[in-house]
Design a protein around this motif. Sequence first.
Motif, PDB file in Angstrom:
ATOM      1  N   ASP A 182       0.830  -1.193   0.000  1.00 34.83           N
ATOM      2  CA  ASP A 182       0.000   0.000   0.000  1.00 34.83           C
ATOM      3  C   ASP A 182       0.869   1.249   0.000  1.00 34.83           C
ATOM      4  O   ASP A 182       1.920   1.275   0.625  1.00 34.83           O
ATOM      5  N   VAL A 183       0.401   2.260  -0.682  1.00 37.61           N
ATOM      6  CA  VAL A 183       1.041   3.568  -0.640  1.00 37.61           C
ATOM      7  C   VAL A 183       0.011   4.519  -0.054  1.00 37.61           C
ATOM      8  O   VAL A 183      -1.069   4.689  -0.600  1.00 37.61           O
ATOM      9  N   VAL A 184       0.346   5.115   1.082  1.00 40.84           N
ATOM     10  CA  VAL A 184      -0.556   6.048   1.740  1.00 40.84           C
ATOM     11  C   VAL A 184       0.092   7.416   1.737  1.00 40.84           C
ATOM     12  O   VAL A 184       1.215   7.576   2.216  1.00 40.84           O
ATOM     13  N   ARG A 185      -0.606   8.377   1.174  1.00 38.47           N
ATOM     14  CA  ARG A 185      -0.172   9.771   1.279  1.00 38.47           C
ATOM     15  C   ARG A 185      -1.021  10.372   2.389  1.00 38.47           C
ATOM     16  O   ARG A 185      -2.214  10.589   2.205  1.00 38.47           O
ATOM     17  N   PRO A 186      -0.439  10.617   3.553  1.00 39.67           N
ATOM     18  CA  PRO A 186      -1.222  11.038   4.712  1.00 39.67           C
ATOM     19  C   PRO A 186      -2.055  12.284   4.444  1.00 39.67           C
ATOM     20  O   PRO A 186      -1.546  13.313   4.011  1.00 39.67           O
ATOM     21  N   SER A 187      -3.327  12.155   4.697  1.00 45.60           N
ATOM     22  CA  SER A 187      -4.270  13.262   4.558  1.00 45.60           C
ATOM     23  C   SER A 187      -5.562  12.848   5.247  1.00 45.60           C
ATOM     24  O   SER A 187      -5.725  11.693   5.642  1.00 45.60           O
ATOM     25  N   CYS A 188      -6.468  13.789   5.361  1.00 46.91           N
ATOM     26  CA  CYS A 188      -7.781  13.472   5.923  1.00 46.91           C
ATOM     27  C   CYS A 188      -8.508  12.471   5.035  1.00 46.91           C
ATOM     28  O   CYS A 188      -9.215  11.600   5.525  1.00 46.91           O
ATOM     29  N   ALA A 189      -8.319  12.574   3.720  1.00 48.34           N
ATOM     30  CA  ALA A 189      -9.004  11.688   2.784  1.00 48.34           C
ATOM     31  C   ALA A 189      -8.477  10.258   2.861  1.00 48.34           C
ATOM     32  O   ALA A 189      -9.242   9.308   2.778  1.00 48.34           O
ATOM     33  N   SER A 190      -7.171  10.088   3.035  1.00 44.61           N
ATOM     34  CA  SER A 190      -6.602   8.740   3.028  1.00 44.61           C
ATOM     35  C   SER A 190      -6.645   8.058   4.387  1.00 44.61           C
ATOM     36  O   SER A 190      -6.712   6.834   4.456  1.00 44.61           O
ATOM     37  N   MET A 191      -6.601   8.827   5.464  1.00 47.17           N
ATOM     38  CA  MET A 191      -6.524   8.243   6.801  1.00 47.17           C
ATOM     39  C   MET A 191      -7.813   8.384   7.595  1.00 47.17           C
ATOM     40  O   MET A 191      -7.988   7.697   8.594  1.00 47.17           O
ATOM     41  N   GLY A 192      -8.661   9.281   7.180  1.00 42.78           N
ATOM     42  CA  GLY A 192      -9.821   9.622   7.990  1.00 42.78           C
ATOM     43  C   GLY A 192      -9.466  10.786   8.893  1.00 42.78           C
ATOM     44  O   GLY A 192      -8.292  10.954   9.269  1.00 42.78           O
ATOM     45  N   ASN A 193     -10.451  11.584   9.219  1.00 43.97           N
ATOM     46  CA  ASN A 193     -10.187  12.810   9.987  1.00 43.97           C
ATOM     47  C   ASN A 193      -9.565  12.542  11.351  1.00 43.97           C
ATOM     48  O   ASN A 193      -8.623  13.215  11.749  1.00 43.97           O
ATOM     49  N   SER A 194     -10.091  11.583  12.085  1.00 44.15           N
ATOM     50  CA  SER A 194      -9.594  11.367  13.450  1.00 44.15           C
ATOM     51  C   SER A 194      -8.178  10.799  13.451  1.00 44.15           C
ATOM     52  O   SER A 194      -7.343  11.211  14.267  1.00 44.15           O
TER      53      SER A 194
END
Length: 177
Positions: free
Chosen positions: A100-112
């Motif tokens: 997986d490639v995750v670009r940290p953001s509210c959209a990719s991780m969820g707001n909390s």
Amino acid sequence: MKALAFFRHLLALLFFAALQVMVCNRISLFGYATPFIYVWMILRFDSFMSKGSVLLWSFLLGLSVDIFTATPGLNAAAATLAGMLQPSFLEISVRIDKHDVVRPSCASMGNSHFALYAFLLLFIHSLALFILRDIPIDNWGTVILSAVGSSLLSFAIIFCLDLSFSRNKDRRYTSGL
């Protein structure tokens, strides 16, 4: 592809350093809270980036802020510490599979999850910066108050900006390996 990523990071570094030096360093709420918007670049490094690259870009970002603010290595040290902890905090905040490639953001991780990840990294950065700035420390209350105030102000700005600029393209995807 690597050259494109390099130039994208270089442009981001120049933009965030200029924004920090020309705008954010002039803000001081109640004498205790200064936003550190440049840390947003460190927060947004994706999970596929090597730890060495994250450390190098973080150091260069902090150093570029130091050069224009006459703070001898303070931002470089705090940014490098944040860069060192960023991959670990990202792994703790969101479960990442090997491909997986995750670009940290509210959209990719969820707001909390993004909020917790961002605030902790911002607090550690701010605390390190103010401890280094105030050595020898005569008043721990001022250091803690400055770190908490700057972290909260930085977090509020970064979280609002991230909500505004996060799009579906930031969602998690599989690298295809």
